[in-house]
Write an enzyme that holds these catalytic residues in place. Structure first.
Site, PDB file in Angstrom:
ATOM      1  CG  ASN A  18      -1.989  -1.100   1.109  1.00 53.75           C
ATOM      2  OD1 ASN A  18      -2.525  -1.362   0.040  1.00 53.75           O
ATOM      3  ND2 ASN A  18      -2.265  -1.755   2.225  1.00 53.75           N
ATOM      4  CG  HIS A  62       1.079   2.721   4.369  1.00 50.43           C
ATOM      5  ND1 HIS A  62      -0.233   3.052   4.650  1.00 50.43           N
ATOM      6  CD2 HIS A  62       1.128   1.373   4.512  1.00 50.43           C
ATOM      7  CE1 HIS A  62      -0.914   1.977   4.948  1.00 50.43           C
ATOM      8  NE2 HIS A  62      -0.114   0.948   4.878  1.00 50.43           N
ATOM      9  CB  CYS A  75       5.183   6.590   8.398  1.00 53.02           C
ATOM     10  SG  CYS A  75       6.890   7.114   8.215  1.00 53.02           S
TER      11      CYS A  75
END
Length: 421
Positions: A323, A325, A360
């Site tokens: 994904n 991240h 993040c």
């Protein structure tokens, strides 16, 4: 009939000998050889061979060599005597050495195969298929998968790390979706979620560790899902030792949906709810959840607290998942980066609560904050600790808030047997 044909292949029968002349009743043949077979009378050919032998002896040698006449007559004598040898049962037998070698090879191969079939390991858990994708159990509501602790999954204290156990949780969750036939083209997304560019993100996680497995141990992970509020899903895990049945870890988590394009949280569509509701199972792995609020910032003034900071943490390419991240397990490692070495050397993580606030990305730079609190609540007087953690961007926004509890290494916790599903 088949037996006769097979026997004739190995034992070709000699031609029928001519009928021997019969003597009168009760009389024996005139002469018998050493094998009990009637000897043939001397013929003219025998007399000729005897004469040639005498002639061969009388032929002189020239310069120490044999004469051509002697050589020719000798070869003729050998060939005629070989041709005249009687065809008996014994000199018609096959080459027994080749037959015995074939039989020995067959028996050795059969013995090897039987040894492999009859082999039993010293430890029953060695037969666990650690490479399987697990199986659906408990009337389709639960998924079970076993893992063997590898050498590269243990730490300096010779036990599996907390990251290893958390990776097992994530692996079983994804394989549960796959085993149920709900896996779309995303990372744990169902087909209806994939159509709408939706994927799951974890918002909260709580884990209680009773013991850490060692290298070579096999653990069994059970996982199931249930509803959480109006717009979320709950997933629970129960890890136990495959050999003893004792609990290794219990964990629970809460998940929400995020849009892959906008990177914002989204509501669960009715079509997706219809896909996942048949698999909901109302059972909590952790009965008494830690619902205490986590700190906003490490601003404590207690004398027993101490603050530690680690800065300059950056994601690597390998830290990103499908994904795009940082994987949620990686955050645990970053949180522990700021924990003091004295805690890591003398204590082991007994429990943790994580509250994920935002994702993040690859280009973010983070800093880890840890505040340590000393608690003397153990009946034996041993010092126990709990810590509060913050993982945030250097620019200020918080990524994860967490609380961890620690117990001295070597402390024997009260082992509980897992439920037999």
């Amino acid at each position: 009939m088949a037996g006769s044909i097979a026997a004739s292949a190995f034992f070709p029968g000699p031609p029928a000998p001519p009928a021997a002349p019969k003597n009168t009743l009760g009389e024996r043949p005139d002469s018998l050889d050493v094998r009990g077979i009637a000897a043939k009378p001397a013929s003219s050919s025998s007399a000729v061979r005897a004469g040639r032998t005498r002639a061969h002896a009388a032929v002189p040698k020239v310069n120490g060599g044999k004469s051509a006449l002697a050589d020719g007559e000798h070869e003729a004598t050998v060939s005629s005597s070989s041709a005249a040898a009687p065809r008996t049962f014994y000199n018609q037998l096959p080459d027994w050495s080749m037959l015995l070698a074939a039989i020995t090879t067959i028996f050795l191969a059969a013995e090897k195969q039987w040894t492999l079939i009859d082999w039993k390991p010293k430890r029953p858990d060695m037969l666990v298929d650690t490479f399987s994708f697990g199986r659906i159990i408990h009337d389709g509501f639960m998924f079970r998968q076993s893992f063997s602790i590898r050498s590269y999954e243990i730490g300096a204290d010779r036990t599996a790390s907390i990251e290893t156990l958390m990776n097992h949780l994530q692996e079983t969750a994804l394989n549960h979706v796959k085993g149920a036939g709900l896996l779309g083209d995303g990372f744990g997304s169902t087909p209806e979620m994939s159509k709408r560019n939706l994927f799951w993100v974890v918002s909260q996680m709580q884990a209680i560790v009773e013991r850490y497995p060692c290298w070579g141990d096999t653990v069994e992970v059970n996982t199931w899902v249930g509803p959480h509020g109006k717009n979320g899903m709950r997933r629970d895990w129960h890890i136990r030792d495959s050999l003893t049945g004792h609990t290794v870890m219990k964990a629970t988590s809460k998940w929400v949906m995020m849009n892959k394009l906008t990177r914002k949280l989204a509501r669960i569509p009715d079509e997706v709810r219809t896909e996942i509701e048949p698999y909901f199972f109302e059972h909590a792995a952790i009965e008494d959840e830690d619902n205490r609020k986590l700190p906003k910032l490490p601003e404590h003034e207690r004398a027993t607290s101490a603050k530690y900071v680690r800065t300059g943490l950056t994601p690597r390419w390998a830290d990103l998942d499908i994904n795009q991240h940082v994987n949620n397990v990686k955050y645990i490692g970053w949180i522990l980066e700021s924990a003091p070495m004295s805690i890591l050397e003398n204590h082991e993580l007994a429990g943790m609560v994580l509250d994920y606030k935002r994702e993040c990305g690859r280009d973010n730079v983070l800093e880890s904050h840890t505040t340590v609190y000393t608690d003397c609540t153990n009946e034996s007087g041993e010092t126990t600790l709990h810590c509060e953690h913050l993982l945030r961007l250097e620019s200020g926004p918080i990524i994860v808030k967490a609380r961890t509890t620690w117990k001295p290494k070597g402390t024997k916790c009260q082992e509980t047997l897992a439920l037999s599903w």
